[in-house]
Design a protein around this motif. Structure first.
Motif, PDB file in Angstrom:
ATOM      1  N   ASP A 126       0.863  -1.191   0.000  1.00 22.06           N
ATOM      2  CA  ASP A 126       0.000   0.000   0.000  1.00 22.06           C
ATOM      3  C   ASP A 126       0.897   1.238   0.000  1.00 22.06           C
ATOM      4  O   ASP A 126       1.023   1.936   0.993  1.00 22.06           O
ATOM      5  N   THR A 127       1.500   1.499  -1.150  1.00 30.24           N
ATOM      6  CA  THR A 127       2.552   2.523  -1.219  1.00 30.24           C
ATOM      7  C   THR A 127       2.042   3.937  -0.941  1.00 30.24           C
ATOM      8  O   THR A 127       2.789   4.783  -0.495  1.00 30.24           O
ATOM      9  N   ASP A 128       0.749   4.190  -1.205  1.00 33.40           N
ATOM     10  CA  ASP A 128       0.249   5.545  -0.954  1.00 33.40           C
ATOM     11  C   ASP A 128      -0.427   5.680   0.417  1.00 33.40           C
ATOM     12  O   ASP A 128      -0.951   6.728   0.765  1.00 33.40           O
ATOM     13  N   GLY A 129      -0.411   4.589   1.212  1.00 36.08           N
ATOM     14  CA  GLY A 129      -0.959   4.647   2.570  1.00 36.08           C
ATOM     15  C   GLY A 129      -2.461   4.837   2.642  1.00 36.08           C
ATOM     16  O   GLY A 129      -2.982   5.311   3.641  1.00 36.08           O
ATOM     17  N   SER A 130      -3.182   4.434   1.598  1.00 32.06           N
ATOM     18  CA  SER A 130      -4.629   4.665   1.554  1.00 32.06           C
ATOM     19  C   SER A 130      -5.433   3.625   2.330  1.00 32.06           C
ATOM     20  O   SER A 130      -6.625   3.788   2.529  1.00 32.06           O
ATOM     21  N   GLY A 131      -4.783   2.526   2.759  1.00 33.54           N
ATOM     22  CA  GLY A 131      -5.525   1.466   3.428  1.00 33.54           C
ATOM     23  C   GLY A 131      -6.115   0.467   2.454  1.00 33.54           C
ATOM     24  O   GLY A 131      -6.811  -0.469   2.830  1.00 33.54           O
ATOM     25  N   GLU A 132      -5.839   0.696   1.169  1.00 37.09           N
ATOM     26  CA  GLU A 132      -6.285  -0.215   0.124  1.00 37.09           C
ATOM     27  C   GLU A 132      -5.170  -0.351  -0.902  1.00 37.09           C
ATOM     28  O   GLU A 132      -4.347   0.548  -1.050  1.00 37.09           O
ATOM     29  N   ILE A 133      -5.158  -1.487  -1.583  1.00 34.61           N
ATOM     30  CA  ILE A 133      -4.169  -1.686  -2.643  1.00 34.61           C
ATOM     31  C   ILE A 133      -4.903  -1.599  -3.970  1.00 34.61           C
ATOM     32  O   ILE A 133      -5.871  -2.335  -4.197  1.00 34.61           O
ATOM     33  N   ASP A 134      -4.466  -0.688  -4.822  1.00 32.63           N
ATOM     34  CA  ASP A 134      -5.093  -0.628  -6.146  1.00 32.63           C
ATOM     35  C   ASP A 134      -4.357  -1.579  -7.086  1.00 32.63           C
ATOM     36  O   ASP A 134      -3.366  -2.212  -6.709  1.00 32.63           O
ATOM     37  N   PHE A 135      -4.848  -1.687  -8.305  1.00 28.49           N
ATOM     38  CA  PHE A 135      -4.295  -2.670  -9.229  1.00 28.49           C
ATOM     39  C   PHE A 135      -2.820  -2.409  -9.546  1.00 28.49           C
ATOM     40  O   PHE A 135      -2.017  -3.336  -9.609  1.00 28.49           O
ATOM     41  N   VAL A 136      -2.444  -1.142  -9.709  1.00 27.40           N
ATOM     42  CA  VAL A 136      -1.049  -0.809 -10.050  1.00 27.40           C
ATOM     43  C   VAL A 136      -0.118  -1.232  -8.912  1.00 27.40           C
ATOM     44  O   VAL A 136       0.906  -1.884  -9.137  1.00 27.40           O
ATOM     45  N   GLU A 137      -0.466  -0.876  -7.668  1.00 30.11           N
ATOM     46  CA  GLU A 137       0.347  -1.283  -6.506  1.00 30.11           C
ATOM     47  C   GLU A 137       0.446  -2.804  -6.439  1.00 30.11           C
ATOM     48  O   GLU A 137       1.521  -3.367  -6.201  1.00 30.11           O
ATOM     49  N   PHE A 138      -0.685  -3.460  -6.661  1.00 33.63           N
ATOM     50  CA  PHE A 138      -0.747  -4.919  -6.603  1.00 33.63           C
ATOM     51  C   PHE A 138       0.183  -5.561  -7.636  1.00 33.63           C
ATOM     52  O   PHE A 138       0.990  -6.428  -7.306  1.00 33.63           O
ATOM     53  N   LEU A 139       0.100  -5.114  -8.883  1.00 30.34           N
ATOM     54  CA  LEU A 139       0.874  -5.777  -9.934  1.00 30.34           C
ATOM     55  C   LEU A 139       2.369  -5.483  -9.826  1.00 30.34           C
ATOM     56  O   LEU A 139       3.201  -6.349 -10.115  1.00 30.34           O
ATOM     57  N   ILE A 140       2.724  -4.291  -9.388  1.00 29.24           N
ATOM     58  CA  ILE A 140       4.151  -3.990  -9.186  1.00 29.24           C
ATOM     59  C   ILE A 140       4.706  -4.909  -8.095  1.00 29.24           C
ATOM     60  O   ILE A 140       5.780  -5.487  -8.233  1.00 29.24           O
ATOM     61  N   ALA A 141       3.937  -5.067  -7.018  1.00 28.59           N
ATOM     62  CA  ALA A 141       4.376  -5.953  -5.925  1.00 28.59           C
ATOM     63  C   ALA A 141       4.484  -7.399  -6.410  1.00 28.59           C
ATOM     64  O   ALA A 141       5.460  -8.088  -6.112  1.00 28.59           O
ATOM     65  N   ILE A 142       3.507  -7.857  -7.170  1.00 29.65           N
ATOM     66  CA  ILE A 142       3.527  -9.230  -7.699  1.00 29.65           C
ATOM     67  C   ILE A 142       4.754  -9.415  -8.591  1.00 29.65           C
ATOM     68  O   ILE A 142       5.454 -10.424  -8.527  1.00 29.65           O
ATOM     69  N   SER A 143       5.029  -8.421  -9.419  1.00 24.90           N
ATOM     70  CA  SER A 143       6.156  -8.517 -10.346  1.00 24.90           C
ATOM     71  C   SER A 143       7.478  -8.642  -9.594  1.00 24.90           C
ATOM     72  O   SER A 143       8.304  -9.485  -9.911  1.00 24.90           O
ATOM     73  N   VAL A 144       7.656  -7.809  -8.574  1.00 24.98           N
ATOM     74  CA  VAL A 144       8.906  -7.854  -7.802  1.00 24.98           C
ATOM     75  C   VAL A 144       9.035  -9.184  -7.068  1.00 24.98           C
ATOM     76  O   VAL A 144      10.087  -9.817  -7.086  1.00 24.98           O
ATOM     77  N   THR A 145       7.941  -9.627  -6.431  1.00 27.88           N
ATOM     78  CA  THR A 145       8.046 -10.841  -5.632  1.00 27.88           C
ATOM     79  C   THR A 145       8.140 -12.099  -6.484  1.00 27.88           C
ATOM     80  O   THR A 145       8.707 -13.091  -6.057  1.00 27.88           O
TER      81      THR A 145
END
Length: 199
Positions: free
Chosen positions: A86-105
């Motif tokens: 949750d890079t922007d600290g919103s309390g939710e993960i949007d699709f962009v945050e999700f896919l970047i994290a998936i890609s790195v991991t």
């Protein structure tokens, strides 16, 4: 970023629908992940099926994660993972945050994966991991793996002392990103414990 306006697609001038995948998001993901456009669109349609509003909250995230660790308690560990994604600290993960994290991991190089692990363990986000933070993480990892033996050498405080003795090269009581990454690169057992997805 730039003031140049892009052509407005369909009837969504400023992403009024969070479930919509914009051309800007596709470009961002092409630049920051290892996925091609077709893969990005496939991931997006799966994400929207699970999260019709285009956002993944912490509870849903933990529910998904628990499927991978049915015998452990995923809540604490997932809280740390969620905060990292949750890079922007919103309390939710949007699709962009999700896919970047998936890609790195899943596809990032080992140093990227270790950097993400470091960011997850740096609970107060001060750029260092201290003993207290490391202890919380070890406890969360034990919970996740269903590790019952927490006595003697396997107790979180003792485990942390060993980890710090190995990785804290300048003996300042905390780990820098370089100390953590290099230490995990040079110690397969620690790498398996602290960053299993980097193996």
């Amino acid at each position: 970023m730039g003031a140049k306006k892009s052509k407005e697609t369909s009837s969504h001038p400023k992403k009024s629908d969070p479930a919509e995948l914009t051309q800007e998001e596709i470009q961002l993901l092409l630049q920051n992940t290892h996925f091609n456009q077709k893969q990005i669109e496939e991931w997006h349609s799966g994400f929207i099926k699970d999260c019709p509003k285009g956002k993944l909250d912490k509870k849903k995230f933990i529910d998904v994660y628990k499927q991978f660790y049915p015998h452990g308690k995923a809540d604490k560990f997932c809280g740390h993972v969620f905060k990292t994604f949750d890079t922007d600290g919103s309390g939710e993960i949007d699709f962009v945050e999700f896919l970047i994290a998936i890609s790195v991991t899943s596809q990032g190089d080992i140093k990227d994966k270790l950097r993400m692990a470091f960011n997850m363990y740096d609970i107060d986000k001060n750029g260092r991991i201290d003993k207290k933070e490391m202890e919380k993480i070890i406890e969360a990892i034990y919970d996740l793996l269903g590790e019952e033996n927490r006595k003697g050498e396997n107790s979180p405080p003792r485990r942390v002392l060993k980890i710090m003795a190995k990785l804290d090269k300048n003996n300042d009581g905390s780990l820098s990103p370089d100390e953590f990454i290099n230490g995990c690169l040079n110690d397969e057992i620690l790498r398996h414990l602290l960053a299993p997805n980097a193996c």
